[in-house]
Design an enzyme around this catalytic site. Structure first.
Site, PDB file in Angstrom:
ATOM      1  N   CYS A  98     -54.838 -89.634 -56.623  1.00  0.00           N
ATOM      2  CA  CYS A  98     -55.450 -88.647 -56.227  1.00  0.00           C
ATOM      3  C   CYS A  98     -57.020 -88.722 -56.764  1.00  0.00           C
ATOM      4  O   CYS A  98     -57.392 -88.790 -58.201  1.00  0.00           O
ATOM      5  CB  CYS A  98     -55.102 -87.328 -56.719  1.00  0.00           C
ATOM      6  SG  CYS A  98     -56.018 -85.758 -56.302  1.00  0.00           S
ATOM      7  N   ASN A  99     -58.177 -88.818 -56.190  1.00  0.00           N
ATOM      8  CA  ASN A  99     -59.400 -89.301 -56.433  1.00  0.00           C
ATOM      9  C   ASN A  99     -59.934 -88.048 -57.381  1.00  0.00           C
ATOM     10  O   ASN A  99     -60.479 -87.959 -58.483  1.00  0.00           O
ATOM     11  CB  ASN A  99     -60.267 -89.287 -55.460  1.00  0.00           C
ATOM     12  CG  ASN A  99     -60.249 -90.590 -54.713  1.00  0.00           C
ATOM     13  OD1 ASN A  99     -59.242 -90.466 -54.080  1.00  0.00           O
ATOM     14  ND2 ASN A  99     -61.003 -91.647 -54.970  1.00  0.00           N
ATOM     15  N   THR A 100     -59.385 -86.786 -56.927  1.00  0.00           N
ATOM     16  CA  THR A 100     -59.964 -85.509 -57.583  1.00  0.00           C
ATOM     17  C   THR A 100     -59.431 -85.570 -59.159  1.00  0.00           C
ATOM     18  O   THR A 100     -60.049 -85.498 -60.202  1.00  0.00           O
ATOM     19  CB  THR A 100     -59.382 -84.291 -56.998  1.00  0.00           C
ATOM     20  OG1 THR A 100     -60.097 -84.575 -55.536  1.00  0.00           O
ATOM     21  CG2 THR A 100     -60.075 -83.065 -57.462  1.00  0.00           C
ATOM     22  N   CYS A 157     -60.861 -89.775 -50.951  1.00  0.00           N
ATOM     23  CA  CYS A 157     -59.948 -88.783 -51.346  1.00  0.00           C
ATOM     24  C   CYS A 157     -58.752 -89.488 -50.473  1.00  0.00           C
ATOM     25  O   CYS A 157     -58.661 -89.873 -49.595  1.00  0.00           O
ATOM     26  CB  CYS A 157     -60.115 -87.497 -50.489  1.00  0.00           C
ATOM     27  SG  CYS A 157     -58.804 -86.329 -50.671  1.00  0.00           S
ATOM     28  N   THR A 158     -57.465 -89.592 -51.095  1.00  0.00           N
ATOM     29  CA  THR A 158     -56.236 -90.100 -50.730  1.00  0.00           C
ATOM     30  C   THR A 158     -55.834 -89.355 -49.375  1.00  0.00           C
ATOM     31  O   THR A 158     -54.706 -90.067 -48.527  1.00  0.00           O
ATOM     32  CB  THR A 158     -55.176 -90.209 -51.651  1.00  0.00           C
ATOM     33  OG1 THR A 158     -55.018 -89.070 -52.213  1.00  0.00           O
ATOM     34  CG2 THR A 158     -55.568 -91.226 -52.678  1.00  0.00           C
ATOM     35  N   HIS A 159     -56.172 -88.223 -49.095  1.00  0.00           N
ATOM     36  CA  HIS A 159     -55.682 -87.617 -48.159  1.00  0.00           C
ATOM     37  C   HIS A 159     -56.431 -88.146 -46.630  1.00  0.00           C
ATOM     38  O   HIS A 159     -55.872 -87.953 -45.660  1.00  0.00           O
ATOM     39  CB  HIS A 159     -56.082 -85.969 -47.969  1.00  0.00           C
ATOM     40  CG  HIS A 159     -54.897 -85.302 -48.620  1.00  0.00           C
ATOM     41  ND1 HIS A 159     -54.784 -85.230 -50.025  1.00  0.00           N
ATOM     42  CD2 HIS A 159     -53.877 -84.461 -48.240  1.00  0.00           C
ATOM     43  CE1 HIS A 159     -53.977 -84.375 -50.377  1.00  0.00           C
ATOM     44  NE2 HIS A 159     -53.463 -83.980 -49.468  1.00  0.00           N
ATOM     45  N   ASP A 189     -49.876 -87.084 -56.489  1.00  0.00           N
ATOM     46  CA  ASP A 189     -50.839 -86.577 -55.687  1.00  0.00           C
ATOM     47  C   ASP A 189     -50.803 -84.933 -55.773  1.00  0.00           C
ATOM     48  O   ASP A 189     -49.680 -84.382 -55.793  1.00  0.00           O
ATOM     49  CB  ASP A 189     -51.130 -87.046 -54.309  1.00  0.00           C
ATOM     50  CG  ASP A 189     -52.418 -86.576 -53.585  1.00  0.00           C
ATOM     51  OD1 ASP A 189     -53.462 -86.147 -54.339  1.00  0.00           O
ATOM     52  OD2 ASP A 189     -52.135 -86.381 -52.525  1.00  0.00           O
ATOM     53  N   SER A 190     -51.976 -84.375 -55.694  1.00  0.00           N
ATOM     54  CA  SER A 190     -51.762 -82.964 -55.278  1.00  0.00           C
ATOM     55  C   SER A 190     -50.865 -82.627 -54.377  1.00  0.00           C
ATOM     56  O   SER A 190     -50.291 -81.371 -54.183  1.00  0.00           O
ATOM     57  CB  SER A 190     -53.134 -82.270 -55.117  1.00  0.00           C
ATOM     58  OG  SER A 190     -53.815 -83.124 -53.822  1.00  0.00           O
ATOM     59  N   GLU A 206     -52.259 -81.600 -44.881  1.00  0.00           N
ATOM     60  CA  GLU A 206     -51.111 -80.928 -45.422  1.00  0.00           C
ATOM     61  C   GLU A 206     -50.371 -80.407 -44.265  1.00  0.00           C
ATOM     62  O   GLU A 206     -49.172 -80.383 -44.467  1.00  0.00           O
ATOM     63  CB  GLU A 206     -51.477 -80.113 -46.458  1.00  0.00           C
ATOM     64  CG  GLU A 206     -52.022 -80.607 -47.847  1.00  0.00           C
ATOM     65  CD  GLU A 206     -50.875 -81.169 -48.647  1.00  0.00           C
ATOM     66  OE1 GLU A 206     -49.889 -80.510 -48.609  1.00  0.00           O
ATOM     67  OE2 GLU A 206     -51.135 -82.486 -49.055  1.00  0.00           O
ATOM     68  N   TYR A 212     -56.462 -79.460 -54.809  1.00  0.00           N
ATOM     69  CA  TYR A 212     -57.110 -79.256 -55.959  1.00  0.00           C
ATOM     70  C   TYR A 212     -58.718 -79.317 -55.973  1.00  0.00           C
ATOM     71  O   TYR A 212     -59.425 -78.929 -56.992  1.00  0.00           O
ATOM     72  CB  TYR A 212     -56.858 -80.661 -56.983  1.00  0.00           C
ATOM     73  CG  TYR A 212     -55.527 -80.813 -57.474  1.00  0.00           C
ATOM     74  CD1 TYR A 212     -54.437 -79.805 -57.042  1.00  0.00           C
ATOM     75  CD2 TYR A 212     -55.056 -81.691 -58.392  1.00  0.00           C
ATOM     76  CE1 TYR A 212     -53.164 -79.992 -57.618  1.00  0.00           C
ATOM     77  CE2 TYR A 212     -53.705 -81.823 -58.985  1.00  0.00           C
ATOM     78  CZ  TYR A 212     -52.643 -80.720 -58.649  1.00  0.00           C
ATOM     79  OH  TYR A 212     -51.848 -80.913 -59.262  1.00  0.00           O
ATOM     80  N   GLY A 213     -59.204 -79.697 -54.893  1.00  0.00           N
ATOM     81  CA  GLY A 213     -60.842 -80.146 -54.723  1.00  0.00           C
ATOM     82  C   GLY A 213     -61.829 -79.107 -55.051  1.00  0.00           C
ATOM     83  O   GLY A 213     -62.817 -79.381 -55.537  1.00  0.00           O
TER      84      GLY A 213
HETATM   85  N1  DGL Z   1     -55.596 -86.485 -52.460  1.00  0.00           N
HETATM   86  C1  DGL Z   1     -56.545 -85.676 -53.416  1.00  0.00           C
HETATM   87  C2  DGL Z   1     -57.790 -86.644 -53.425  1.00  0.00           C
HETATM   88  O1  DGL Z   1     -57.616 -87.824 -53.430  1.00  0.00           O
HETATM   89  C3  DGL Z   1     -56.943 -84.407 -52.616  1.00  0.00           C
HETATM   90  C4  DGL Z   1     -57.776 -83.341 -53.630  1.00  0.00           C
HETATM   91  C5  DGL Z   1     -57.251 -81.950 -53.211  1.00  0.00           C
HETATM   92  O2  DGL Z   1     -56.217 -81.759 -53.292  1.00  0.00           O
HETATM   93  O3  DGL Z   1     -57.956 -81.195 -52.942  1.00  0.00           O
HETATM   94  O4  DGL Z   1     -58.965 -86.162 -54.100  1.00  0.00           O
END
Ligand code: DGL
Length: 259
Positions: free
Chosen positions: A74-76, A184-186, A11-12, A152, A43-44
């Site tokens: 990470c969905n992104t 988003c996994t966060h 993940d990011s 984070e 990353y978004g």
């Molecule tokens: N966990 C990432 C997701 O699922 C976060 C993306 C990010 O870093 O903005 O999209």
């Protein structure tokens, strides 16, 4: 490929630990290497090219550790890079699909909401998935502005967290959404704040992580890559950021499993 090889999860940042937890719970005998970029998070708001390139580097790092399957938690990154990854590397990938389908099929009100990053919502994956259910339900979307940064920093229980969550979710609820998809996994880390905003309303929050873990298990079974039942799992945590960040990721993972 050895059956005892680890599962790689990327993940990011720390959000993918919500997937790590489900994979670990479902397959306690599997070793896992978790890579949290950390250095380039979030990353978004990055360009598709940047996201794809960062994701590729992360996958290369995981493959250099001998992982037998890669979970893009990470969905992104999934939205911007999963096709390229499948073309570039000879390993199975499991990505994060927006869970529009279960939400659309179970909604009573005919309105569902999805909250995700800007990049994930602008990707082809979300557009195509939404198009499939557009005649069945009305799909509302919102960017989780500030969500990733809050998670984070470990600030999920702060007043700021309640505020940003309400800003994103309340308009969808007021428009009648009875399913909120976490894209988003966060975001599962903000479940407490999300539930407070939902309050007494009959709304289901949908986190795709358990389904992703089942998909990983299914692929490993299919390919004869499940570890032996008595295999002793080992958990490793890596990051492109500094050692302090890496340790925070590890601590957080331990906290999730009550260690
Ligand atoms: N966990 C990432 C997701 O699922 C976060 C993306 C990010 O870093 O903005 O999209």
């Amino acid at each position: 490929m050895k059956r005892s090889a680890p599962i790689g999860i990327f993940d990011s940042g720390m959000g993918g630990l919500s997937v790590w937890l489900r994979v670990r719970q479902l397959m306690p005998n599997e070793s896992i290497v978790y890579l949290a970029d950390g250095k380039n998070c979030p990353y978004g708001d990055r360009t598709p090219h940047e996201i794809a390139s960062l994701t590729k580097s992360a996958v290369e790092e995981l493959l250099s550790r001998g992982v037998k399957i890669v979970v893009v938690a990470c969905n992104t990154a999934t939205a911007m890079a999963i096709d390229m990854l499948r073309e570039s590397f000879d390993v199975e990938f499991v990505g994060m699909e927006p869970a529009v389908k279960p939400a659309a099929l179970s909604s009573q009100s005919g309105v569902i909401g999805i909250v995700a990053t800007h990049a994930a919502l602008s990707g082809e994956l979300f557009r195509a998935t939404s198009a499939k259910y557009a005649d069945r339900v009305k799909i509302l979307s919102a960017v989780g502005e500030g969500f990733v940064e809050i998670v984070e920093q470990g600030e999920e229980h702060s007043p700021e967290a309640s505020k940003v969550v309400a800003d994103a979710i309340e308009p969808m609820l007021s428009s009648g959404a009875d399913r909120i998809v976490l894209g988003c996994t966060h975001y599962p880390f903000l479940m407490g704040a999300i539930e407070s905003v939902v309050g007494e309303r009959k709304v289901e929050i949908i986190d795709p992580a358990p389904a992703v873990a089942r998909r990983v298990e299914w692929l490993l079974e299919r390919d004869g890559l499940r570890a032996e039942p008595d295999h002793k799992a080992d958990y490793e945590f890596l990051s492109f950021a500094d050692e302090e960040y890496r340790q925070r990721v590890e601590q957080r993972a331990k906290h999730l499993v009550g260690e």
